[in-house]
Design an enzyme around this catalytic site. Structure first.
Site, mmCIF file in Angstrom:
data_model
loop_
_atom_site.group_PDB
_atom_site.id
_atom_site.type_symbol
_atom_site.label_atom_id
_atom_site.label_comp_id
_atom_site.label_asym_id
_atom_site.label_seq_id
_atom_site.Cartn_x
_atom_site.Cartn_y
_atom_site.Cartn_z
ATOM 1 N N GLU A 74 0.838 -1.207 0.000
ATOM 2 C CA GLU A 74 0.000 0.000 0.000
ATOM 3 C C GLU A 74 0.870 1.254 0.000
ATOM 4 O OE1 GLU A 74 -2.586 -0.325 3.328
ATOM 5 O OE2 GLU A 74 -3.670 -2.062 2.523
ATOM 6 N N GLU A 75 1.947 1.246 0.788
ATOM 7 C CA GLU A 75 2.873 2.384 0.795
ATOM 8 C C GLU A 75 3.505 2.564 -0.582
ATOM 9 O OE1 GLU A 75 4.218 1.827 5.506
ATOM 10 O OE2 GLU A 75 5.693 1.637 3.894
ATOM 11 N N LEU A 76 3.908 1.444 -1.191
ATOM 12 C CA LEU A 76 4.520 1.497 -2.516
ATOM 13 C C LEU A 76 3.542 2.035 -3.547
ATOM 14 C CD1 LEU A 76 6.829 0.920 -4.454
ATOM 15 C CD2 LEU A 76 6.074 -1.464 -4.551
#
Length: 281
Positions: A74-76
């Protein structure tokens, strides 16, 4: 608000990620790293989103563990969206215990990018490369019109560094290359400058502080140069920072550049590109 957001899997934290985050901070970067930023009672998802959206870059530590976690994905994805919409490089990927070929099998977009290898480089080298990458994209060339006069304290510290490196006639030749002449022969008999130029041993016996006098002379000339044309000071710094001018050993040069950058940050300046001085945007 932050220079870089560090995205990583918890399994990689102790041996690699935390030492890297600390090295980046040692370079003077403001780093969002969970152990640095999160406090008891914080909403973790909210704080992570704040870090993601308010960091100039995302340093992504790619590993097998990274690709197994949903939150790292999700961060990526959030960083990739910024990378695309801002039409600028946001993601700085680092491989840790994984090959670029393995990254390609996990993620085609990242696999086609230049990846810093955590297996072939030390943590300090990786931090240096990331720092330079961030710095290069945050600097712009200097212009004479945009350069304000240096603070006198900055000149004083520059004089310290030049004085630590150069002595006697070397200083004269150094300034002559800048078309600025120091008249070392103009001192009256018995003066401190004559003792420095011709009788250093006798001067020392008379209690004359050669180092202070030499640096004082440099400082006077730096100030005079600065009053005539502040851009000349940049020329001096660039000559100090560039290896071909007086330092053959890369390690010695790196130490000098490190000292100069600590000083130049007061002026929002940094040494990049083999000694070129640029202003931070």
């Amino acid at each position: 608000m932050w220079d870089a957001f560090v995205s990583h899997a918890g399994e990689d934290k102790d041996e690699f990620v935390e030492p890297l985050a600390k090295e980046l901070e040692n370079y003077g970067l403001n780093v969002w790293y969970d152990d640095f930023e999160l406090s008891v009672g914080d909403s973790i998802p909210d704080e992570i989103q704040r870090g993601l959206h308010n960091s100039d870059y995302g340093v992504v530590i790619l590993s097998e563990a990274f690709f197994e976690k949903s939150w790292t994905q999700e961060e990526l994805d959030s960083l990739i969206q910024r990378d695309v919409t801002e039409m600028d490089k946001v993601i700085l990927p680092v491989c840790y215990d994984i090959t670029p070929q393995d990254v390609l099998s996990h993620h085609k977009l990242l696999g086609k990018r230049y990846l810093i290898s955590g297996d072939s480089m030390s943590v300090s080298k990786i931090a240096q490369e990331l720092y330079q990458e961030i710095l290069e994209n945050r600097t712009k060339p200097l212009t004479d019109d945009g350069l304000e006069e240096f603070d006198p304290e900055t000149l004083d510290y520059l004089a310290e560094i030049i004085g630590d490196i150069k002595q006697g006639t070397e200083i004269k030749k150094f300034f002559e290359r800048l078309n600025f002449e120091i008249d070392w022969d103009d001192a009256k008999e018995g003066s401190i400058h004559e003792w420095i130029a011709t009788f250093p041993v006798e001067a020392k016996e008379k209690g004359i502080d050669l180092e202070s006098a030499r640096k004082s002379t440099i400082l006077e000339n730096l100030k005079e140069l600065n009053n005539e044309d502040p851009s000349n000071i940049i020329s001096i710094v660039e000559k100090l920072a560039h290896p071909r001018h007086y330092i053959e050993n890369d390690k010695d040069r790196a130490q000098v550049v490190e000292k100069l950058n600590i000083i130049l940050k007061w002026e929002d300046l940094r040494i990049v590109d083999q000694g070129e001085v640029k202003k931070l945007t």
